[in-house]
Design a protein around this motif. Sequence first.
Motif, PDB file in Angstrom:
ATOM      1  N   ALA A 210       0.846  -1.195   0.000  1.00 53.71           N
ATOM      2  CA  ALA A 210       0.000   0.000   0.000  1.00 53.71           C
ATOM      3  C   ALA A 210       0.878   1.240   0.000  1.00 53.71           C
ATOM      4  CB  ALA A 210      -0.922   0.001   1.216  1.00 53.71           C
ATOM      5  N   GLY A 211       0.478   2.229  -0.776  1.00 57.71           N
ATOM      6  CA  GLY A 211       1.222   3.470  -0.836  1.00 57.71           C
ATOM      7  C   GLY A 211       0.299   4.663  -0.757  1.00 57.71           C
ATOM      8  N   VAL A 212       0.670   5.652   0.049  1.00 60.59           N
ATOM      9  CA  VAL A 212      -0.130   6.865   0.142  1.00 60.59           C
ATOM     10  C   VAL A 212       0.120   7.704  -1.107  1.00 60.59           C
ATOM     11  CG1 VAL A 212       1.646   8.134   1.436  1.00 60.59           C
ATOM     12  CG2 VAL A 212      -0.738   8.813   1.621  1.00 60.59           C
ATOM     13  N   PHE A 213      -0.981   8.236  -1.673  1.00 62.46           N
ATOM     14  CA  PHE A 213      -0.862   8.926  -2.956  1.00 62.46           C
ATOM     15  C   PHE A 213      -2.076   9.835  -3.138  1.00 62.46           C
ATOM     16  CE2 PHE A 213      -0.481   9.240  -7.616  1.00 62.46           C
ATOM     17  CZ  PHE A 213       0.899   9.314  -7.754  1.00 62.46           C
ATOM     18  N   PRO A 214      -1.911  11.014  -3.704  1.00 64.28           N
ATOM     19  CA  PRO A 214      -3.055  11.920  -3.894  1.00 64.28           C
ATOM     20  C   PRO A 214      -3.876  11.554  -5.127  1.00 64.28           C
ATOM     21  CG  PRO A 214      -1.048  12.975  -4.648  1.00 64.28           C
ATOM     22  CD  PRO A 214      -0.637  11.663  -4.058  1.00 64.28           C
TER      23      PRO A 214
ATOM     24  N   ILE B 185      -8.348  -0.598   2.415  1.00 66.76           N
ATOM     25  CA  ILE B 185      -7.304  -1.531   1.981  1.00 66.76           C
ATOM     26  C   ILE B 185      -7.913  -2.894   1.678  1.00 66.76           C
ATOM     27  CG2 ILE B 185      -5.173  -2.703   2.657  1.00 66.76           C
ATOM     28  CD1 ILE B 185      -4.577  -0.277   4.467  1.00 66.76           C
ATOM     29  N   ALA B 186      -8.819  -3.355   2.562  1.00 64.92           N
ATOM     30  CA  ALA B 186      -9.435  -4.672   2.385  1.00 64.92           C
ATOM     31  C   ALA B 186     -10.250  -4.723   1.094  1.00 64.92           C
ATOM     32  CB  ALA B 186     -10.322  -5.003   3.583  1.00 64.92           C
ATOM     33  N   HIS B 187     -10.873  -3.625   0.723  1.00 61.70           N
ATOM     34  CA  HIS B 187     -11.620  -3.576  -0.543  1.00 61.70           C
ATOM     35  C   HIS B 187     -10.684  -3.841  -1.722  1.00 61.70           C
ATOM     36  CE1 HIS B 187     -14.447  -1.954  -3.612  1.00 61.70           C
ATOM     37  NE2 HIS B 187     -13.327  -1.493  -4.163  1.00 61.70           N
ATOM     38  N   GLU B 188      -9.521  -3.193  -1.725  1.00 64.05           N
ATOM     39  CA  GLU B 188      -8.573  -3.399  -2.824  1.00 64.05           C
ATOM     40  C   GLU B 188      -7.986  -4.812  -2.778  1.00 64.05           C
ATOM     41  OE1 GLU B 188      -8.593  -1.251  -5.124  1.00 64.05           O
ATOM     42  OE2 GLU B 188      -9.741   0.188  -3.956  1.00 64.05           O
ATOM     43  N   VAL B 189      -7.711  -5.312  -1.582  1.00 63.07           N
ATOM     44  CA  VAL B 189      -7.245  -6.695  -1.449  1.00 63.07           C
ATOM     45  C   VAL B 189      -8.331  -7.654  -1.937  1.00 63.07           C
ATOM     46  CG1 VAL B 189      -6.622  -8.493   0.239  1.00 63.07           C
ATOM     47  CG2 VAL B 189      -5.592  -6.209   0.399  1.00 63.07           C
ATOM     48  N   GLY B 190      -9.605  -7.281  -1.731  1.00 65.02           N
ATOM     49  CA  GLY B 190     -10.713  -8.099  -2.221  1.00 65.02           C
ATOM     50  C   GLY B 190     -10.666  -8.277  -3.726  1.00 65.02           C
ATOM     51  N   HIS B 191     -10.253  -7.231  -4.449  1.00 58.48           N
ATOM     52  CA  HIS B 191     -10.099  -7.364  -5.904  1.00 58.48           C
ATOM     53  C   HIS B 191      -9.032  -8.410  -6.238  1.00 58.48           C
ATOM     54  CE1 HIS B 191     -12.783  -4.203  -7.071  1.00 58.48           C
ATOM     55  NE2 HIS B 191     -12.090  -3.228  -6.518  1.00 58.48           N
ATOM     56  N   VAL B 192      -7.953  -8.397  -5.472  1.00 59.29           N
ATOM     57  CA  VAL B 192      -6.871  -9.366  -5.707  1.00 59.29           C
ATOM     58  C   VAL B 192      -7.358 -10.776  -5.406  1.00 59.29           C
ATOM     59  CG1 VAL B 192      -4.538 -10.060  -5.037  1.00 59.29           C
ATOM     60  CG2 VAL B 192      -5.117  -7.616  -5.177  1.00 59.29           C
TER      61      VAL B 192
ATOM     62  N   ASP C  64     -10.847   6.876  -1.905  1.00 61.93           N
ATOM     63  CA  ASP C  64     -10.828   5.430  -2.100  1.00 61.93           C
ATOM     64  C   ASP C  64      -9.388   5.007  -2.329  1.00 61.93           C
ATOM     65  OD1 ASP C  64     -11.894   2.857  -2.446  1.00 61.93           O
ATOM     66  OD2 ASP C  64     -13.593   3.673  -3.562  1.00 61.93           O
ATOM     67  N   GLY C  65      -9.226   3.731  -2.610  1.00 62.60           N
ATOM     68  CA  GLY C  65      -7.932   3.243  -3.047  1.00 62.60           C
ATOM     69  C   GLY C  65      -8.007   2.874  -4.518  1.00 62.60           C
ATOM     70  N   LEU C  66      -6.864   2.765  -5.138  1.00 60.38           N
ATOM     71  CA  LEU C  66      -6.784   2.339  -6.535  1.00 60.38           C
ATOM     72  C   LEU C  66      -5.779   1.200  -6.642  1.00 60.38           C
ATOM     73  CD1 LEU C  66      -6.495   5.817  -8.307  1.00 60.38           C
ATOM     74  CD2 LEU C  66      -8.558   4.445  -8.063  1.00 60.38           C
ATOM     75  N   CYS C  67      -6.109   0.172  -7.400  1.00 63.30           N
ATOM     76  CA  CYS C  67      -5.181  -0.933  -7.643  1.00 63.30           C
ATOM     77  C   CYS C  67      -4.335  -0.642  -8.877  1.00 63.30           C
ATOM     78  CB  CYS C  67      -5.959  -2.235  -7.872  1.00 63.30           C
ATOM     79  SG  CYS C  67      -6.378  -3.119  -6.365  1.00 63.30           S
ATOM     80  N   VAL C  68      -3.038  -0.792  -8.733  1.00 62.00           N
ATOM     81  CA  VAL C  68      -2.127  -0.623  -9.855  1.00 62.00           C
ATOM     82  C   VAL C  68      -1.279  -1.894  -9.969  1.00 62.00           C
ATOM     83  CG1 VAL C  68      -0.293   0.763 -10.874  1.00 62.00           C
ATOM     84  CG2 VAL C  68      -2.054   1.862  -9.471  1.00 62.00           C
TER      85      VAL C  68
END
Length: 355
Positions: free
Chosen positions: A100-104, A203-210, A109-113
């Motif tokens: 996980a990385g903090v980013f503007p 974070i868990a939402h983005e991990v859910g995509h994985v 939300d979070g974004l998966c890259v």
Amino acid sequence: MTVEELRGRHVELLRNRRVVDHLDAVPRVADTGHRYHTWTQVAAEPLPTRVARLADVRVRPAAYRHGHLHDLQRTLDALLPEVLHLARAAGWTVTTPVLAGVFPTGTLDGLCVPVPGRGVLVLVNSALPDLAGAVLKIMTGALPNYGTPPLLTAEQASYTLAEALNAYLYGNGAVEARPLPELSGQRSALVGLMLRRATQFVIAHEVGHVLAGHLVNSRRWTDPNTPVGVLDAQSVGWSREHEADRIAAMVMLHSLDDLSPRELDVHEPCLVAALLLVPFLHEITDRFADELGLAVPFAGSHPPPVRRIQSLVEHLAERVRTPRALDLAADVATWLEDQVTDVREWFRLVDEVLI
């Protein structure tokens, strides 16, 4: 090279993609002149001074402060392993390296890259913990439910909320609202717990995509309207966004399995409210952005917040174990909605100054 060594190398390569790791680790210097020191000081300046402070954020947003970004990054570094542990405890094991990385990013939300051959980098909006923390602090300070007498009057609460939303909407992920005094007792415990849980859920939402394999069939989404210019992320479709919400909610709810009934009565409402806090804030900020004519980056990559809230509430309602589990979340939503008219009036005053 062992499997663990290879995994470690992948994580190292992912880390090299995080912005914060390439910034000087300058200690954060407390700006004592920028904060409220006592609750009686909050929004106590003359009206023109308060309006001018809101206007100043709009025309001269602050630069990113290395120390603050490092503070936020340390929080994510602490929470990601907790989320991965909770996922394993709930029966899901993440085999792909995730960092996980903090980013503007410009969106709450979070974004998966995906980083080919290395893993997945989860970018979490740098403004998210600032806004969520400020809103929780204002709410617990303004409502008598969390201590009497309240710490904030109705006018103080509406102005400080306007400060927080103004900083989010115009601050490019770099501006914090003027920090409020420290809380104590029940208020402090509730704010700390809910902010931690809300960030875990993102974070868990983005991990859910994985975990669900969504990124395999995702498509590249490029948006030029982020605070840092053009940014790429992955779009998986609304149905999969709802699925990631459900996975994240199940992961978080499993963390309460070992609690006694009395402990569950206390912790489950806080957890449910925390899970819904970010969608609530997303709905409010999207509404103001639309009224103010501001672009919302990646707006179409997630379902509309109202639909997302409805889906998540229906999912939670079938799985919570305490009768009043959704009550605190309803209180948060009602309080936020009650503030909209007054915040809108503060923004109208700023518009008059800037004309």
